[in-house]
Design an enzyme around this catalytic site. Structure first.
Site, PDB file in Angstrom:
ATOM      1  N   CYS A   1       0.840  -1.203   0.000  1.00 19.77           N
ATOM      2  CA  CYS A   1       0.000   0.000   0.000  1.00 19.77           C
ATOM      3  C   CYS A   1       0.874   1.251   0.000  1.00 19.77           C
ATOM      4  O   CYS A   1       1.049   1.911   1.032  1.00 19.77           O
ATOM      5  CB  CYS A   1      -0.968   0.032   1.163  1.00 19.77           C
ATOM      6  SG  CYS A   1      -2.180   1.349   0.914  1.00 19.77           S
TER       7      CYS A   1
ATOM      8  N   CYS B   1      -5.581   2.077  -4.259  1.00 17.03           N
ATOM      9  CA  CYS B   1      -5.084   2.756  -3.073  1.00 17.03           C
ATOM     10  C   CYS B   1      -6.045   3.895  -2.732  1.00 17.03           C
ATOM     11  O   CYS B   1      -6.017   4.952  -3.377  1.00 17.03           O
ATOM     12  CB  CYS B   1      -3.689   3.302  -3.399  1.00 17.03           C
ATOM     13  SG  CYS B   1      -2.796   3.770  -1.935  1.00 17.03           S
TER      14      CYS B   1
END
Ligand code: FAD
Length: 567
Positions: A318, A498
């Site tokens: 991430c 994201c």
């Protein structure tokens, strides 16, 4: 009667008589072994007479008779075993002592080199040189037996499964569920050491004070599908040529098909002083379940001073998480009218704010709004918790490196991330240590019956749970095609997502595939991914956790349909 000492434990002698026993006791002997059969010679006393004499003097007595011209290797082993078992010093006797010396010499074959054995016997007064070849041969066969015995013990097969999955994280569980959705009777096992499973994307929200840490955690037993066998263990190594792997305790599990999903390693120790500082002195990280609540605590507590948010070199999972923590903190400080007193700096090891340029303008709006100072090519290398000093290795435009110290009141750290060592040191790894896969089919490039999913893959996508959501159906479909000798149809397009939490209540939903190609899941009129959106926040806060627990881990493939070859 002469006693000839061979070793500190063993002496040998010629025929003993009952009247010799006092001398034997005086020599400190505790155990006597008779290697001479009864009635071998006319002058010989019966062994029972000697036994009685020995026992009356408190000596232990053992009778191990051998033929002087035909003693076997097995008898030598028994002699050696007896020596190991009894209390010393030991005196062994036969007619002359030679037989006992020969037995000892053979019992040491492989333990002591042949020349030393012959020499020891010679010093004690026995010439056993003609036994050299036999000792050497026995030593070789002993060695082979020891190796075989070790292998027998070590090759402890504890299971054999059609499909074996390494790791019960997002990837391992999602692929198990997708396989079972297609074929509920499959024989699947998961190897996973942890007792808890975490929804890691929720940790950003924990650090922002929106979720409790507890909401992101479930018991592993509750998320592993009922029909899947769970080995609560760690994998240590792979033997792909034998379709097997080894657990940390040495046991072996065999498979027909293997799915590798161990995630990545957070290398906290790679930054000097970090481990000791975490959880104190304002040093925190949303990358750990137990620390994300401390992030929120520090956000609430900080009212002035310096707040630094760091980002480690790529690849990291991430990639937006370090910034998300920062924007949510700034959003809180702004709402509490404290932001003007807090100097916020983003120090990233990389050269840009975000890897996909399309999203950078929206992020830059927030960088300006929150007056964030950006420092690129600044890699955190050291943390001094008590002094609240962070040291960065800064690379200038000419490639020159220098160390720069920055003081802080709050430091949010993104740890260094790398492939797990048992992967990078295995035949499954590429040159950088990650699982070496075909980026469309997710099949291993060398071993066709091995597939990979999740953060440990070398596929060039964003390492996210969103990527896993799309990979699981592709992998499941292709693995089952392989089982039926059919051509692969499902293609993974590199999708990753994201949700950039730019402020409390708004998200820039970055969704993109290989080469940064934008892959929005929703029509642009609904969610304009390049702009902050309230609906995207609702997705992150409400929908995506629900999709994770109730769809992705259950084989309901919402928002996950694979691309296909014919598409
Ligand atoms: P994991 O889920 O990490 O699972 C790996 C499993 O393998 C673990 O259970 C581990 O115990 C097990 N394992 C390790 N070693 C062994 C071994 N030797 N033998 C057997 N098992 C082993 N993703 C998003 O999509 N959106 C987000 O907003 C988002 N935000 C994030 C924020 C943070 C702070 C973090 C930390 C992650 C975030 N992610 C996000 C990333 C996402 O959580 C991961 O990409 C995802 O969990 C990867 O799944 P995985 O199965 O590869 O690894």
């Amino acid at each position: 009667m002469d006693i000839h000492q061979l070793t500190s434990q063993l002496s040998v002698s010629a025929q003993l008589h009952p009247e010799d026993i006092e001398q034997v006791v005086a020599a400190g002997i505790k155990t006597v072994i008779c290697n001479r059969p009864d009635q071998e010679g006319d002058e010989q006393p019966a062994s029972d007479e000697i036994r009685l004499a020995c026992e009356s003097q408190g000596l232990k007595w053992y009778f191990l008779p051998v033929n002087p011209r035909n003693f076997t290797d097995r008898q030598a082993r028994e002699f050696g075993a007896l020596l190991n078992a009894v209390q010393g010093p030991v005196l062994a006797f036969c007619r002359t002592g030679t037989r006992c010396t020969n037995l000892w010499a053979l019992s040491e074959a492989g333990n002591i080199d042949v020349a030393s054995i012959i020499n020891t016997a010679s010093v004690a007064g026995y010439d056993i040189a003609k036994l050299s070849d036999r000792i050497a041969t026995l030593a070789e066969s002993n060695k082979a037996e020891v190796i075989a015995a070790k292998e027998t013990i070590a090759y402890k097969l504890v299971g054999s499964h059609d499909i074996l999955i390494v790791g019960g994280g997002a990837g391992g569980l999602a692929v198990a569920a997708s396989l079972l959705k297609r074929q509920p009777t499959l024989d699947i096992a998961i190897i996973e050491p942890a007792t808890e499973h975490y929804y890691q994307p929720g940790w950003t929200m924990v650090g922002g004070g929106i979720f409790s840490a507890e909401e992101t955690r479930r018991k592993m037993i509750d998320v592993i599908p009922d029909s899947v066998k769970w080995y609560q263990a760690s994998v240590a190594s792979f033997v792909p040529d034998k379709n097997s792997l080894r657990l940390a305790e040495g046991e072996v599990i065999e498979y027909n098909y293997l799915v590798v999903a161990p995630g990545l390693t957070l290398d906290w120790g790679a930054i000097e002083g970090l481990e000791a500082a975490l959880g104190n002195y304002g040093v925190t990280s949303n990358y750990r379940y137990d620390l994300a609540p401390y992030t929120w605590k520090m956000v609430q507590k900080t009212s002035n001073g310096k707040a630094i948010f760091t980002q480690a070199p790529m690849p990291i999972k991430c990639a937006g998480a370090p910034q998300k923590a920062m924007y949510l903190a700034c959003s809180h400080w702004l709402s509490e009218c404290r932001l003007s007193n807090i100097n916020v700096e983003f120090c990233t090891a990389g050269p840009v704010l975000f890897g996909v340029a399309d999203y950078v303008p929206a992020l830059m709006e927030y960088v300006k709004k929150y007056s964030i100072e950006l420092s690129f090519s600044a890699n955190l290398v050291k943390v001094d918790g008590p002094k609240q000093i962070a040291t960065f290795e800064v690379t200038d435009s000419l490639g020159n490196k220098s160390l720069v110290e920055k003081t802080f009141d709050m430091l949010h750290v993104c740890p260094v991330q790398r492939a797990p060592r048992f992967i990078s040191e295995s035949p499954l790894a590429d040159a950088n240590g990650w699982v070496d896969l075909d980026q469309q089919s997710l099949q291993h490039n060398t071993y066709p019956n091995i597939f990979g999913i999740g953060d440990a893959n070398n596929t060039p996508n964003a390492k996210t749970a969103a990527a896993v959501r799309k990979q699981a159906p592709v992998l499941a479909e292709n693995l089952l095609s392989l089982k039926k000798n059919l051509e692969f149809q499902a293609i993974y397009n590199g999708y990753g997502s994201c949700p950039l939490t730019v402020e409390r209540g708004k998200i820039v939903l970055a969704e993109f595939g290989y080469d940064g190609k934008l892959l929005p899941s929703f029509p642009l009129w609904l969610i304009e991914g390049k702009k902050p959106s309230t609906l995207s926040w609702w997705l992150k806060e409400k929908l995506l956790p629900w999709v994770y627990w109730n769809a992705m881990l259950k084989g309901k493939e919402w928002l996950a349909a694979p691309d296909r070859k014919e598409d």
